[in-house]
Design a protein around this motif. Structure first.
Motif, PDB file in Angstrom:
ATOM      1  N   ILE A 197       0.847  -1.189   0.000  1.00  0.00           N
ATOM      2  CA  ILE A 197       0.000   0.000   0.000  1.00  0.00           C
ATOM      3  C   ILE A 197       0.885   1.242   0.000  1.00  0.00           C
ATOM      4  O   ILE A 197       1.805   1.362   0.818  1.00  0.00           O
ATOM      5  N   SER A 198       0.626   2.159  -0.924  1.00  0.00           N
ATOM      6  CA  SER A 198       1.360   3.422  -0.981  1.00  0.00           C
ATOM      7  C   SER A 198       0.578   4.478  -0.210  1.00  0.00           C
ATOM      8  O   SER A 198      -0.490   4.916  -0.641  1.00  0.00           O
ATOM      9  N   GLU A 201       0.066   7.692  -2.257  1.00  0.00           N
ATOM     10  CA  GLU A 201      -1.003   7.648  -3.257  1.00  0.00           C
ATOM     11  C   GLU A 201      -2.366   7.849  -2.609  1.00  0.00           C
ATOM     12  O   GLU A 201      -3.234   8.548  -3.148  1.00  0.00           O
ATOM     13  N   ILE A 202      -2.556   7.247  -1.455  1.00  0.00           N
ATOM     14  CA  ILE A 202      -3.821   7.412  -0.729  1.00  0.00           C
ATOM     15  C   ILE A 202      -3.996   8.871  -0.314  1.00  0.00           C
ATOM     16  O   ILE A 202      -5.061   9.472  -0.482  1.00  0.00           O
ATOM     17  N   SER A 203      -2.921   9.465   0.218  1.00  0.00           N
ATOM     18  CA  SER A 203      -2.963  10.854   0.662  1.00  0.00           C
ATOM     19  C   SER A 203      -3.229  11.795  -0.507  1.00  0.00           C
ATOM     20  O   SER A 203      -4.043  12.717  -0.411  1.00  0.00           O
ATOM     21  N   ASP A 204      -2.569  11.553  -1.637  1.00  0.00           N
ATOM     22  CA  ASP A 204      -2.758  12.393  -2.820  1.00  0.00           C
ATOM     23  C   ASP A 204      -4.187  12.288  -3.356  1.00  0.00           C
ATOM     24  O   ASP A 204      -4.784  13.282  -3.789  1.00  0.00           O
ATOM     25  N   SER A 205      -4.735  11.082  -3.337  1.00  0.00           N
ATOM     26  CA  SER A 205      -6.105  10.879  -3.816  1.00  0.00           C
ATOM     27  C   SER A 205      -7.105  11.643  -2.950  1.00  0.00           C
ATOM     28  O   SER A 205      -8.029  12.292  -3.468  1.00  0.00           O
ATOM     29  N   SER A 230       6.864   4.830   7.098  1.00  0.00           N
ATOM     30  CA  SER A 230       7.321   4.314   5.815  1.00  0.00           C
ATOM     31  C   SER A 230       6.295   4.601   4.729  1.00  0.00           C
ATOM     32  O   SER A 230       5.087   4.517   4.963  1.00  0.00           O
ATOM     33  N   GLU A 231       6.778   4.943   3.530  1.00  0.00           N
ATOM     34  CA  GLU A 231       5.865   5.265   2.432  1.00  0.00           C
ATOM     35  C   GLU A 231       5.113   4.031   1.954  1.00  0.00           C
ATOM     36  O   GLU A 231       3.956   4.098   1.587  1.00  0.00           O
ATOM     37  N   ASN A 232       5.784   2.902   1.929  1.00  0.00           N
ATOM     38  CA  ASN A 232       5.159   1.650   1.478  1.00  0.00           C
ATOM     39  C   ASN A 232       4.832   0.773   2.683  1.00  0.00           C
ATOM     40  O   ASN A 232       5.718   0.443   3.479  1.00  0.00           O
ATOM     41  N   LEU A 233       3.592   0.427   2.791  1.00  0.00           N
ATOM     42  CA  LEU A 233       3.122  -0.414   3.892  1.00  0.00           C
ATOM     43  C   LEU A 233       2.546  -1.708   3.328  1.00  0.00           C
ATOM     44  O   LEU A 233       2.292  -1.833   2.137  1.00  0.00           O
ATOM     45  N   ILE A 234       2.351  -2.663   4.219  1.00  0.00           N
ATOM     46  CA  ILE A 234       1.735  -3.941   3.841  1.00  0.00           C
ATOM     47  C   ILE A 234       0.351  -4.016   4.481  1.00  0.00           C
ATOM     48  O   ILE A 234       0.197  -3.802   5.675  1.00  0.00           O
TER      49      ILE A 234
END
Length: 237
Positions: A197-198, A201-205, A230-234
């Motif tokens: 999960i980015s 990307e979620i924040s930008d959306s 971290s920017e990339n999460l699981i």
């Protein structure tokens, strides 16, 4: 019975309805003196239509109780003799105040939802069928007003989304998919897997979805991510 909207006979517990005694009900001009003024002429007009058509019908109007509290009344009218002057009719009267209050409240909520620019929909929890959509929701997914009612929520996944509303629709589809996942969990059919999960990307959306509307209302809208995260999460899907 009524003669020219004057009661000549009252049966049952009349005092329990609006607080008046039988003698008060049958007094001269009782109805005229206690009906809500704005409902008087429309009710009389419909009453005359009932006499003309010689068919049973009902009247709904506001009427003052003995303690001057306004109540809604439904009066079911049946014509007994239309040949005599004045005509004779009989009626069954019930207090529908609570029903009208709930009806008006539902209409008020419906008016609010219909005027919202955001898409709004309601589902049945047992079968995930759509029971309400507002015009914005219909337009967002390319449907005519009311066209989605009764359809399974999965139909939205195959709908064409307007480009200008794609972010909002994607969020709604995400919610829809979550609802469907809950149904799968209950039935034991769901499969869980790990995905990347980015957060950016979620924040930008979210920023794209709300920035323009916030600006129109003079609200400062910012989006930021703590540097320690971290920017990339699981996550799980």
């Amino acid at each position: 019975m009524l003669i020219s909207l004057q009661y000549t006979f009252i049966e049952g517990n009349s005092e329990n309805l609006l607080g008046y005694t039988k003698e008060e009900w049958t007094s001269v001009d009782f109805w005229v003196n206690n009906v809500y003024s704005q409902d008087k002429e429309p009710t009389l007009k419909k009453f005359r239509e009932i006499l003309k058509n010689k068919k049973s019908n009902f009247l709904e109007y506001r009427f003052f109780t003995k303690h001057r509290k306004l109540s809604w009344i439904r009066d079911t009218i049946g014509v007994i003799n239309n040949e005599v002057k004045p005509p004779l009719v009989q009626g069954i009267m019930i207090d529908i105040t609570d029903h009208k209050r709930n009806e008006n409240l539902l209409q008020f909520h419906s008016d609010i939802l219909n005027k919202m620019s955001e898409g709004v929909f309601l589902l049945r929890t047992d079968d995930a069928s759509i029971i309400y959509t507002n015009p914005s929701f219909d337009s967002m997914f390319g449907y005519e007003t009311g066209e989605l009612i009764g359809k399974h929520v999965s139909v939205l996944n195959s709908s064409e989304i307007k480009p200008s509303e794609s972010k909002g629709a994607e969020l709604l589809l995400s919610i829809v998919n979550d609802i469907m996942d809950f149904s799968k969990i209950e039935s034991g059919e769901i499969e869980i897997e790990s995905i990347k999960i980015s957060l950016k990307e979620i924040s930008d959306s979210m920023y794209e979805m709300f920035f323009a509307r916030a600006s129109e209302k003079g609200i400062e809208f910012k989006s930021s991510i703590d540097e320690t995260i971290s920017e990339n999460l699981i996550g799980i899907l």
